[in-house]
Design a protein around this motif. Structure first.
Motif, PDB file in Angstrom:
ATOM      1  N   TYR A  48       0.864  -1.179   0.000  1.00  0.00           N
ATOM      2  CA  TYR A  48       0.000   0.000   0.000  1.00  0.00           C
ATOM      3  C   TYR A  48       0.903   1.232   0.000  1.00  0.00           C
ATOM      4  O   TYR A  48       1.583   1.511   0.989  1.00  0.00           O
ATOM      5  CB  TYR A  48      -0.935  -0.025   1.211  1.00  0.00           C
ATOM      6  N   THR A  52      -1.214   7.522  -0.729  1.00  0.00           N
ATOM      7  CA  THR A  52      -2.002   7.381  -1.960  1.00  0.00           C
ATOM      8  C   THR A  52      -3.128   6.378  -1.741  1.00  0.00           C
ATOM      9  O   THR A  52      -3.230   5.754  -0.690  1.00  0.00           O
ATOM     10  CB  THR A  52      -1.130   6.862  -3.139  1.00  0.00           C
ATOM     11  N   ARG A  53      -3.931   6.188  -2.782  1.00  0.00           N
ATOM     12  CA  ARG A  53      -4.956   5.143  -2.799  1.00  0.00           C
ATOM     13  C   ARG A  53      -4.489   3.980  -3.678  1.00  0.00           C
ATOM     14  O   ARG A  53      -5.298   3.219  -4.194  1.00  0.00           O
ATOM     15  CB  ARG A  53      -6.275   5.703  -3.341  1.00  0.00           C
ATOM     16  N   LEU A  54      -3.182   3.857  -3.847  1.00  0.00           N
ATOM     17  CA  LEU A  54      -2.612   2.861  -4.749  1.00  0.00           C
ATOM     18  C   LEU A  54      -2.119   1.632  -3.996  1.00  0.00           C
ATOM     19  O   LEU A  54      -1.541   1.749  -2.916  1.00  0.00           O
ATOM     20  CB  LEU A  54      -1.449   3.463  -5.534  1.00  0.00           C
ATOM     21  N   ARG A  55      -2.331   0.476  -4.625  1.00  0.00           N
ATOM     22  CA  ARG A  55      -1.855  -0.787  -4.082  1.00  0.00           C
ATOM     23  C   ARG A  55      -1.087  -1.509  -5.184  1.00  0.00           C
ATOM     24  O   ARG A  55      -1.600  -1.699  -6.287  1.00  0.00           O
ATOM     25  CB  ARG A  55      -3.034  -1.643  -3.642  1.00  0.00           C
ATOM     26  N   LEU A  70      -0.906  -2.886 -10.525  1.00  0.00           N
ATOM     27  CA  LEU A  70      -1.117  -1.665  -9.761  1.00  0.00           C
ATOM     28  C   LEU A  70      -2.614  -1.404  -9.744  1.00  0.00           C
ATOM     29  O   LEU A  70      -3.268  -1.433 -10.793  1.00  0.00           O
ATOM     30  CB  LEU A  70      -0.379  -0.494 -10.422  1.00  0.00           C
ATOM     31  N   THR A  71      -3.146  -1.173  -8.547  1.00  0.00           N
ATOM     32  CA  THR A  71      -4.582  -0.968  -8.392  1.00  0.00           C
ATOM     33  C   THR A  71      -4.840   0.347  -7.683  1.00  0.00           C
ATOM     34  O   THR A  71      -4.154   0.687  -6.720  1.00  0.00           O
ATOM     35  CB  THR A  71      -5.200  -2.114  -7.555  1.00  0.00           C
ATOM     36  N   GLN A  72      -5.843   1.056  -8.167  1.00  0.00           N
ATOM     37  CA  GLN A  72      -6.340   2.235  -7.457  1.00  0.00           C
ATOM     38  C   GLN A  72      -7.778   1.929  -7.067  1.00  0.00           C
ATOM     39  O   GLN A  72      -8.584   1.519  -7.911  1.00  0.00           O
ATOM     40  CB  GLN A  72      -6.318   3.495  -8.317  1.00  0.00           C
ATOM     41  N   ASN A  88      -7.353  -1.349 -12.478  1.00  0.00           N
ATOM     42  CA  ASN A  88      -6.186  -2.221 -12.439  1.00  0.00           C
ATOM     43  C   ASN A  88      -5.320  -1.997 -13.670  1.00  0.00           C
ATOM     44  O   ASN A  88      -5.841  -1.871 -14.781  1.00  0.00           O
ATOM     45  CB  ASN A  88      -6.598  -3.700 -12.416  1.00  0.00           C
TER      46      ASN A  88
END
Length: 193
Positions: A48, A52-55, A70-72, A88
């Motif tokens: 995480y 950010t809101r990124l994973r 990469l996922t938001q 994604n």
């Protein structure tokens, strides 16, 4: 104003060209699934990205495949199966390595596919947490879903059981949350002990 890519505004969501509505329901289980019921197994490491809101996800499958993405996630603050928007992007190993250098907090788990559920068995300080989720394409599918008897409690509306919150949870917090649902992982102590 939202552009052509969709978005979340005032609690309503609009999918866009690259994002889609994420509908899922989450359930606590008392134990991992029986091996005979599992169709696919993968070890997942989620990073995480701080601030950010990124994973960033690495999924290593039992057959040797590796999936990097990469996922938001843009959550929507409302109860129910609609979690928000998800986008994604699948990555090459070189792209993954560049993004993996960003500051992040890690969460690791093994995911077992037991259709229609994905069952996550967590590692490290979250050991003992077994969380299942079912994904849906329509609201009607989500609302009419009947969970199996192995599902001890539904936690769809409990934000503590989302990846973004679990990644920051302490062992003591987790044990307290599970106790609220009548669960006590094997070998764990009561948070008050």
């Amino acid at each position: 104003m939202m552009g052509r890519t969709g978005g979340v505004e005032g609690g309503s969501i609009r999918p866009g060209k690259y994002s889609h509505v994420e509908r899922e329901r989450r359930f606590l289980l008392a134990r991992p699934p029986e091996p005979s019921t599992v169709t696919v197994t993968r070890v997942i490491t989620d990073r995480y990205v701080m601030g950010t809101r990124l994973r960033l996800r690495r999924a290593d499958f039992a057959d040797g495949r590796c999936e990097l993405k990469l996922t938001q996630k843009v959550p929507v603050p409302q109860p129910g199966a609609v979690q928000g928007l998800i986008t994604n992007t699948y990555l090459s190993p070189a792209e993954y390595d560049v993004l993996a250098s960003l500051p992040a907090v890690l969460l690791s788990k093994t995911r077992f596919s037991v259709p229609p559920l994905g069952v996550d068995v967590f590692d490290g300080r979250l050991q003992g947490l077994v969380l299942a989720e079912a994904e849906f394409t329509t609201d009607d599918e989500a609302q009419s879903f009947v969970p199996s008897a192995e599902c001890v409690a539904e936690v769809t509306d409990d934000a503590r059981f989302t990846g973004g919150r679990l990644v920051r949870a302490s062992r003591q917090e987790l044990l307290g949350w599970l106790a609220e649902y009548g669960l006590r992982p094997a070998g764990s102590q009561d948070p008050a002990e």
